[in-house]
Design a protein around this motif. Structure first.
Motif, short mmCIF file in Angstrom:
data_model
loop_
_atom_site.label_atom_id
_atom_site.label_comp_id
_atom_site.label_asym_id
_atom_site.label_seq_id
_atom_site.Cartn_x
_atom_site.Cartn_y
_atom_site.Cartn_z
N ALA A 82 -7.51 0.04 0.87
CA ALA A 82 -7.08 -0.77 0.31
C ALA A 82 -8.13 -1.94 -0.06
CB ALA A 82 -5.92 -2.12 0.68
N ALA A 120 -12.04 1.43 -3.89
CA ALA A 120 -10.82 0.90 -3.74
C ALA A 120 -11.01 -0.87 -3.93
CB ALA A 120 -10.09 0.63 -2.26
N GLN A 152 0.38 -1.15 0.18
CA GLN A 152 -0.10 -0.21 0.01
C GLN A 152 1.04 1.26 -0.55
OE1 GLN A 152 -3.57 0.04 2.83
NE2 GLN A 152 -2.74 -1.69 3.41
N LEU A 207 -3.96 -5.07 -6.30
CA LEU A 207 -4.42 -4.77 -5.02
C LEU A 207 -4.17 -2.84 -5.75
CD1 LEU A 207 -3.16 -4.35 -1.13
CD2 LEU A 207 -3.15 -1.92 -2.77
N GLU A 215 -5.66 1.07 -3.85
CA GLU A 215 -5.87 1.44 -3.15
C GLU A 215 -6.82 2.81 -3.75
OE1 GLU A 215 -2.77 2.21 0.07
OE2 GLU A 215 -1.34 2.60 -2.24
#
Length: 282
Positions: A170, A192, A159, A183, A185
């Motif tokens: 996230a 997200a 992150q 992933l 953010e």
């Protein structure tokens, strides 16, 4: 709305640098701080305004695709076309094309939402708009508790925006062994997750082959979005709401909360996250 000059390309790190006065150990010193960006993102389908979300202006292609899928605006990624992103002085405008039949359904909902970072359905005009019931999800793989915590252990390292600002959520997609594949953010937890769903779709990830982890509470909207695209397991580092549990139960989603510090709580479908599915089948 006034368009920005052409040289203002939409390339954002997701944060801005600001001069601040920092108090430390009884002294004031000038410093620079990384501040998470938050802008209004207007989404228009077939030139009709649909929603304005406050979001971090990065991964917008993933965002519009994920939002369109998780909110059941479209059924498949190839139904979204001609994505145009325009930077304006007031925010960012995203124009997309969808099939006419979907546009008619969307018009029938009579929704013109203004969503904040803590609410994704402000302005829904009917109860059925606010609490949409997705179809039941297909069964996914069994998730070993050790795999879940393996993903959690690596979550923070992936992150960079939150590391810089301390202000973003996230959403991550992990394979069954706990390895994190994707992933995304954003200042908004809904955003997200939408960005992650868009990224998963683009990458061709199979929703039945892993699980999603979110760094927020599990409100019903998060379960709703996960169930709509078929994600079978959703793990949150904070608590779920009662409606989230109810929705997870009715759609077959395994909902996990308080996933941190080598412990977690399973609220629905426990056989999918305790290794007991085979015992049930025996």
């Amino acid at each position: 709305m006034r368009a920005l000059p052409a040289e203002h390309a939409i390339v954002s790190a997701g944060y801005a640098l600001r001069d601040v006065q920092r108090w430390r150990d009884g002294r004031i010193e000038t410093d620079q701080d990384c501040i998470a960006e938050e802008l209004p993102i207007a989404l228009l389908y077939n030139d009709r305004p649909h929603v304005v979300m406050m979001a971090t202006p990065r991964d917008l292609d993933d965002f519009v695709l994920g939002f369109s899928l998780s909110e059941a605006v479209i059924d498949h990624a190839d139904e979204l076309s001609d994505v145009q992103i325009h930077a304006l002085l007031e925010g960012i405008e995203v124009r997309v094309r969808i099939p006419g039949a979907h546009a008619e359904v969307l018009e029938g909902r009579r929704r013109n939402l203004t969503g904040g970072t803590s609410c994704g359905l402000c302005g829904a005009q009917a109860l059925e708009d606010a609490v949409r019931q997705p179809a039941p999800v297909d069964a996914g793989v069994e998730i070993d508790p050790r795999a879940l915590h393996r993903a959690l252990d690596h979550l923070q390292d992936l992150q960079p925006l939150n590391t810089a600002t301390g202000a973003t959520h996230a959403a991550a997609w992990a394979h069954a062994d706990g390895s994190i594949a994707l992933l995304r953010e954003d200042v908004g937890r809904h955003n997200a997750l939408d960005k992650l769903i868009g990224a998963m779709t683009r990458a061709g990830e199979r929703v039945s082959a892993g699980f999603a982890v979110i760094t927020s509470r599990a409100s019903y909207e998060m379960v709703q979005k996960a169930a709509t695209v078929g994600i079978p397991v959703l793990a949150a580092i904070s608590a779920p709401t009662a409606l989230a549990i109810q929705l997870a139960e009715s759609t077959g989603v395994t909902l996990i909360g308080f996933a941190r510090n080598n412990s977690h709580v399973i609220y629905t479908q426990p056989h999918a996250a305790t290794g007991s599915r085979r015992e049930h089948a025996a």
